[in-house]
Design a protein around this motif. Structure first.
Motif, PDB file in Angstrom:
ATOM      1  N   LEU A  52      56.455 -51.800  -5.374  1.00  0.00           N
ATOM      2  CA  LEU A  52      55.805 -51.082  -6.474  1.00  0.00           C
ATOM      3  C   LEU A  52      56.806 -50.685  -7.556  1.00  0.00           C
ATOM      4  O   LEU A  52      56.497 -50.736  -8.748  1.00  0.00           O
ATOM      5  CB  LEU A  52      55.102 -49.827  -5.944  1.00  0.00           C
ATOM      6  N   ALA A  53      58.009 -50.294  -7.144  1.00  0.00           N
ATOM      7  CA  ALA A  53      59.046 -49.944  -8.115  1.00  0.00           C
ATOM      8  C   ALA A  53      59.422 -51.157  -8.956  1.00  0.00           C
ATOM      9  O   ALA A  53      59.636 -51.041 -10.172  1.00  0.00           O
ATOM     10  CB  ALA A  53      60.276 -49.389  -7.396  1.00  0.00           C
ATOM     11  N   GLN A  54      59.492 -52.335  -8.328  1.00  0.00           N
ATOM     12  CA  GLN A  54      59.779 -53.555  -9.084  1.00  0.00           C
ATOM     13  C   GLN A  54      58.663 -53.855 -10.071  1.00  0.00           C
ATOM     14  O   GLN A  54      58.918 -54.238 -11.229  1.00  0.00           O
ATOM     15  CB  GLN A  54      59.962 -54.732  -8.133  1.00  0.00           C
ATOM     16  N   GLU A  55      57.426 -53.656  -9.643  1.00  0.00           N
ATOM     17  CA  GLU A  55      56.280 -53.865 -10.529  1.00  0.00           C
ATOM     18  C   GLU A  55      56.379 -52.945 -11.742  1.00  0.00           C
ATOM     19  O   GLU A  55      56.120 -53.353 -12.883  1.00  0.00           O
ATOM     20  CB  GLU A  55      54.994 -53.596  -9.742  1.00  0.00           C
ATOM     21  N   TYR A  56      56.769 -51.701 -11.490  1.00  0.00           N
ATOM     22  CA  TYR A  56      56.950 -50.734 -12.583  1.00  0.00           C
ATOM     23  C   TYR A  56      58.081 -51.166 -13.511  1.00  0.00           C
ATOM     24  O   TYR A  56      57.932 -51.173 -14.744  1.00  0.00           O
ATOM     25  CB  TYR A  56      57.250 -49.361 -11.978  1.00  0.00           C
ATOM     26  N   LEU A  57      59.225 -51.560 -12.942  1.00  0.00           N
ATOM     27  CA  LEU A  57      60.408 -51.869 -13.752  1.00  0.00           C
ATOM     28  C   LEU A  57      60.245 -53.157 -14.554  1.00  0.00           C
ATOM     29  O   LEU A  57      60.840 -53.300 -15.630  1.00  0.00           O
ATOM     30  CB  LEU A  57      61.643 -51.960 -12.860  1.00  0.00           C
ATOM     31  N   ARG A  58      59.472 -54.092 -14.051  1.00  0.00           N
ATOM     32  CA  ARG A  58      59.269 -55.339 -14.811  1.00  0.00           C
ATOM     33  C   ARG A  58      58.558 -55.071 -16.139  1.00  0.00           C
ATOM     34  O   ARG A  58      58.782 -55.791 -17.121  1.00  0.00           O
ATOM     35  CB  ARG A  58      58.472 -56.343 -13.973  1.00  0.00           C
ATOM     36  N   LEU A  67      53.824 -42.341  -6.551  1.00  0.00           N
ATOM     37  CA  LEU A  67      54.786 -41.367  -7.078  1.00  0.00           C
ATOM     38  C   LEU A  67      56.198 -41.724  -6.631  1.00  0.00           C
ATOM     39  O   LEU A  67      57.132 -41.724  -7.435  1.00  0.00           O
ATOM     40  CB  LEU A  67      54.421 -39.961  -6.592  1.00  0.00           C
ATOM     41  N   ALA A  68      56.362 -42.041  -5.352  1.00  0.00           N
ATOM     42  CA  ALA A  68      57.685 -42.405  -4.842  1.00  0.00           C
ATOM     43  C   ALA A  68      58.229 -43.637  -5.569  1.00  0.00           C
ATOM     44  O   ALA A  68      59.418 -43.700  -5.916  1.00  0.00           O
ATOM     45  CB  ALA A  68      57.614 -42.665  -3.346  1.00  0.00           C
ATOM     46  N   ALA A  69      57.365 -44.612  -5.829  1.00  0.00           N
ATOM     47  CA  ALA A  69      57.800 -45.840  -6.498  1.00  0.00           C
ATOM     48  C   ALA A  69      58.253 -45.568  -7.927  1.00  0.00           C
ATOM     49  O   ALA A  69      59.275 -46.095  -8.381  1.00  0.00           O
ATOM     50  CB  ALA A  69      56.661 -46.860  -6.502  1.00  0.00           C
ATOM     51  N   VAL A  70      57.502 -44.721  -8.647  1.00  0.00           N
ATOM     52  CA  VAL A  70      57.865 -44.439 -10.037  1.00  0.00           C
ATOM     53  C   VAL A  70      59.108 -43.559 -10.106  1.00  0.00           C
ATOM     54  O   VAL A  70      59.960 -43.753 -10.991  1.00  0.00           O
ATOM     55  CB  VAL A  70      56.678 -43.798 -10.790  1.00  0.00           C
ATOM     56  N   VAL A  71      59.253 -42.613  -9.179  1.00  0.00           N
ATOM     57  CA  VAL A  71      60.486 -41.815  -9.142  1.00  0.00           C
ATOM     58  C   VAL A  71      61.681 -42.729  -8.920  1.00  0.00           C
ATOM     59  O   VAL A  71      62.723 -42.609  -9.593  1.00  0.00           O
ATOM     60  CB  VAL A  71      60.403 -40.728  -8.046  1.00  0.00           C
ATOM     61  N   LEU A  72      61.548 -43.666  -7.987  1.00  0.00           N
ATOM     62  CA  LEU A  72      62.635 -44.606  -7.708  1.00  0.00           C
ATOM     63  C   LEU A  72      62.891 -45.520  -8.907  1.00  0.00           C
ATOM     64  O   LEU A  72      64.044 -45.735  -9.314  1.00  0.00           O
ATOM     65  CB  LEU A  72      62.275 -45.435  -6.471  1.00  0.00           C
ATOM     66  N   GLY A  73      61.798 -46.050  -9.483  1.00  0.00           N
ATOM     67  CA  GLY A  73      61.953 -46.942 -10.627  1.00  0.00           C
ATOM     68  C   GLY A  73      62.512 -46.236 -11.839  1.00  0.00           C
ATOM     69  O   GLY A  73      63.396 -46.756 -12.522  1.00  0.00           O
ATOM     70  N   ALA A  74      62.007 -45.027 -12.109  1.00  0.00           N
ATOM     71  CA  ALA A  74      62.494 -44.281 -13.273  1.00  0.00           C
ATOM     72  C   ALA A  74      63.957 -43.879 -13.104  1.00  0.00           C
ATOM     73  O   ALA A  74      64.727 -43.896 -14.073  1.00  0.00           O
ATOM     74  CB  ALA A  74      61.628 -43.043 -13.488  1.00  0.00           C
ATOM     75  N   SER A  75      64.364 -43.539 -11.876  1.00  0.00           N
ATOM     76  CA  SER A  75      65.772 -43.210 -11.628  1.00  0.00           C
ATOM     77  C   SER A  75      66.665 -44.420 -11.880  1.00  0.00           C
ATOM     78  O   SER A  75      67.743 -44.298 -12.470  1.00  0.00           O
ATOM     79  CB  SER A  75      65.949 -42.713 -10.192  1.00  0.00           C
ATOM     80  N   SER A  76      66.211 -45.591 -11.432  1.00  0.00           N
ATOM     81  CA  SER A  76      66.976 -46.823 -11.662  1.00  0.00           C
ATOM     82  C   SER A  76      67.070 -47.129 -13.151  1.00  0.00           C
ATOM     83  O   SER A  76      68.142 -47.494 -13.667  1.00  0.00           O
ATOM     84  CB  SER A  76      66.314 -47.988 -10.928  1.00  0.00           C
ATOM     85  N   PHE A  77      65.952 -46.973 -13.852  1.00  0.00           N
ATOM     86  CA  PHE A  77      65.936 -47.185 -15.306  1.00  0.00           C
ATOM     87  C   PHE A  77      66.908 -46.242 -15.992  1.00  0.00           C
ATOM     88  O   PHE A  77      67.670 -46.640 -16.880  1.00  0.00           O
ATOM     89  CB  PHE A  77      64.513 -46.977 -15.834  1.00  0.00           C
ATOM     90  N   PHE A  78      66.897 -44.969 -15.567  1.00  0.00           N
ATOM     91  CA  PHE A  78      67.741 -43.964 -16.211  1.00  0.00           C
ATOM     92  C   PHE A  78      69.215 -44.272 -16.031  1.00  0.00           C
ATOM     93  O   PHE A  78      70.016 -44.124 -16.966  1.00  0.00           O
ATOM     94  CB  PHE A  78      67.406 -42.586 -15.631  1.00  0.00           C
ATOM     95  N   ILE A  79      69.615 -44.704 -14.839  1.00  0.00           N
ATOM     96  CA  ILE A  79      71.028 -45.025 -14.598  1.00  0.00           C
ATOM     97  C   ILE A  79      71.481 -46.156 -15.516  1.00  0.00           C
ATOM     98  O   ILE A  79      72.556 -46.099 -16.121  1.00  0.00           O
ATOM     99  CB  ILE A  79      71.236 -45.388 -13.120  1.00  0.00           C
ATOM    100  N   LEU A  80      70.653 -47.191 -15.643  1.00  0.00           N
ATOM    101  CA  LEU A  80      70.993 -48.308 -16.530  1.00  0.00           C
ATOM    102  C   LEU A  80      70.983 -47.869 -17.995  1.00  0.00           C
ATOM    103  O   LEU A  80      71.816 -48.308 -18.795  1.00  0.00           O
ATOM    104  CB  LEU A  80      70.018 -49.466 -16.311  1.00  0.00           C
ATOM    105  N   PHE A  81      70.045 -46.987 -18.331  1.00  0.00           N
ATOM    106  CA  PHE A  81      69.966 -46.476 -19.703  1.00  0.00           C
ATOM    107  C   PHE A  81      71.234 -45.687 -20.050  1.00  0.00           C
ATOM    108  O   PHE A  81      71.795 -45.848 -21.149  1.00  0.00           O
ATOM    109  CB  PHE A  81      68.731 -45.596 -19.849  1.00  0.00           C
ATOM    110  N   ILE A  82      71.689 -44.827 -19.145  1.00  0.00           N
ATOM    111  CA  ILE A  82      72.898 -44.038 -19.382  1.00  0.00           C
ATOM    112  C   ILE A  82      74.082 -44.949 -19.665  1.00  0.00           C
ATOM    113  O   ILE A  82      74.901 -44.699 -20.563  1.00  0.00           O
ATOM    114  CB  ILE A  82      73.193 -43.144 -18.165  1.00  0.00           C
ATOM    115  N   LEU A  83      74.194 -46.047 -18.905  1.00  0.00           N
ATOM    116  CA  LEU A  83      75.297 -46.988 -19.108  1.00  0.00           C
ATOM    117  C   LEU A  83      75.241 -47.616 -20.493  1.00  0.00           C
ATOM    118  O   LEU A  83      76.254 -47.717 -21.187  1.00  0.00           O
ATOM    119  CB  LEU A  83      75.254 -48.065 -18.023  1.00  0.00           C
TER     120      LEU A  83
END
Length: 475
Positions: free
Chosen positions: A141-147, A60-76
């Motif tokens: 784990l967050a990197q695994e999710y984001l890839r 859960l922590a990894a996906v929250v972190l990964g999804a937050s990173s994805f969202f910031i880049l998406f907003i840009l």
């Protein structure tokens, strides 16, 4: 006049003046599906969070972190897609259907290019997250999710561009239904791929990423098929010779879009910084902050839908050169936003504790402390409503008249040079803690609201004295 939308056709004799009730009906007809689609988009994030929470704490922590990173880049990157909405609305107001195709197509191009350009950041996100002091096992784990999830960046941005195109054409209903279908599909795929149900392999974090990408691709296919094949839109030939560049339109979408992306980044960064500072105060306070902010985000989606509708209508009237219609439509949008804010403020002030309890297991020790602190923050969130609603509505008006660079500067100064420093000073040197931190956010948003509203109402798109005096002389 188009009875379905309330907006007069661009061609032909000068349209009759619309009354305020007609403006309100037309605005709500467009805004309600957009509000629904925004809330459905939030539901995608919520379902991912809940279902990974069932699977494991580290995951859960990894996906929250990964999804937050994805969202910031998406907003840009979403600035280019969002630029399509006012540009198409203005072109339709002028009756220029060729420009509709040109602007939308280059918005799609820029979305694709950004999605490809940003993917390496997600591929090598692990070292970046470790440099930002995240735990190595969570970062891995967050990197695994984001890839995997990063492959969905381009489809997600393309969906946003098509949403802008369809919203400008006042066909936001299909956006709502496509998003709701995406939520249902995402839940089913998460259940299958995260946990290994229905004969599928148990993929955990990777399953959540695959589900997200599959949902985005299928939602994109539905929306692209609708935009390209529906009989009402075939005349635009949206995907005909899609590979051919249109550099003037490309430059225009880029010029309008990058400030929108940075404005969104400044605003989301404001709340990320607030969460970081709340973490310095304490764990209970951070948990209460997260709940109060989630409730504020839900209400913000309503204001954002109203603002998007105002962007479309402002762009239409600006394209027609109808300043009177533009002014009246803006006043009606502000009035409706005020009514919505009053309802939300009443709810936040009268039943704060039950709202906070919705997010908690009350059998856990410390839950009551979170409820008490969260209830106090919701009182600040009530103040928050007026400022947040006004600033997002002003941004909607200004995007409708294609003014984005100065609003970007106003946002950066208001949020980062005023809001964050005031939050810090109130929270720490002056000792007001979390409530002081939230009041600083209110101050930053209020400054932005005042300056952005002044920018709109004093602009030539609302009242050109020379043009108005010329009309009076001719009369």
């Amino acid at each position: 006049m188009n009875s379905a939308t309330g907006i007069p056709p661009a061609a032909g004799p000068r349209p009759a003046v619309m009354g305020y009730p007609a403006h309100a009906r037309a605005l709500l007809a467009l805004a309600l599906p957009l509000v629904g689609s925004n809330l459905a988009q939030m539901a995608l994030h919520v379902t991912d969070t809940v279902m990974l929470g069932w699977y494991g704490v580290v995951e859960l922590a990894a996906v929250v972190l990964g999804a937050s990173s994805f969202f910031i880049l998406f907003i840009l990157g979403a600035g280019f897609a969002q630029a399509v909405m006012p540009m198409v609305a203005s072109a339709l107001g002028r009756g220029d259907e060729v420009q509709v195709r040109r602007d939308t197509r280059m918005g799609l191009w820029l979305s694709l290019l950004f999605g490809a350009a940003i993917y390496p950041v997600m591929w090598w996100s692990g070292p970046i997250l470790i440099a930002l002091h995240q735990k190595p096992e969570v970062a891995a784990l967050a990197q695994e999710y984001l890839r995997i999830a990063g492959l969905g960046m381009a489809p997600a941005l393309l969906i946003m561009a098509l949403k802008s195109f369809l919203s400008a054409l006042e066909r936001a209903g299909v956006v709502l239904w496509a998003t709701l279908a995406g939520v249902a599909l995402n839940v089913a795929l998460n259940w299958m791929l995260i946990f290994g149900n229905w004969g599928a392999p148990e993929l955990g974090v990777r399953g959540a990423a695959v589900a997200s990408v599959a949902t985005q691709v299928l939602t994109l296919a539905v929306m692209a098929g609708y935009a390209g094949l529906h009989r009402d839109f075939r005349r635009f030939n949206l995907f005909q010779r899609f590979w051919r560049p249109d550099w003037p339109a490309f430059r225009q979408v880029y010029r309008l879009g990058w400030p929108i992306g940075l404005t969104g980044l400044f605003e989301s960064g404001l709340f990320e910084a607030a969460a970081l500072m709340m973490g310095w105060i304490g764990t209970t306070e951070l948990a209460a902050h997260g709940i109060a902010l989630e409730l504020a985000a839900i209400t913000f989606m309503c204001h954002l839908g109203l603002s998007n509708a105002a962007t479309v209508r402002t762009g239409r009237f600006q394209g027609m050169g109808d300043r009177a219609g533009l002014r009246a439509g803006a006043l009606v949008a502000i009035a409706l936003s005020g009514v919505l804010s009053a309802i939300i403020i009443t709810v936040f002030l009268t039943i704060p504790a039950p709202l906070v309890r919705l997010f908690l297991d009350m059998t856990n020790p410390g839950a009551e402390a979170i409820v008490a602190y969260g209830s106090a923050l919701l009182a600040m969130a009530a103040l928050f409503q007026l400022a947040d609603a006004a600033q997002v509505m002003a941004l909607g008006f200004l995007r409708g008249v294609q003014d984005t660079r100065v609003p970007m500067i106003i946002a950066s100064v208001s949020y980062w040079l005023i809001g964050i420093p005031v939050s810090y000073v109130l929270a720490f040197p002056l000792g007001y803690g979390g409530e002081g931190l939230w009041f600083g956010l209110v101050v930053g948003l209020a400054v932005a609201a005042v300056l952005l509203m002044l920018r709109f109402w004093r602009g030539p798109w609302v009242s050109d004295r020379r043009a108005d005096s010329g009309v009076r002389r001719r009369a």
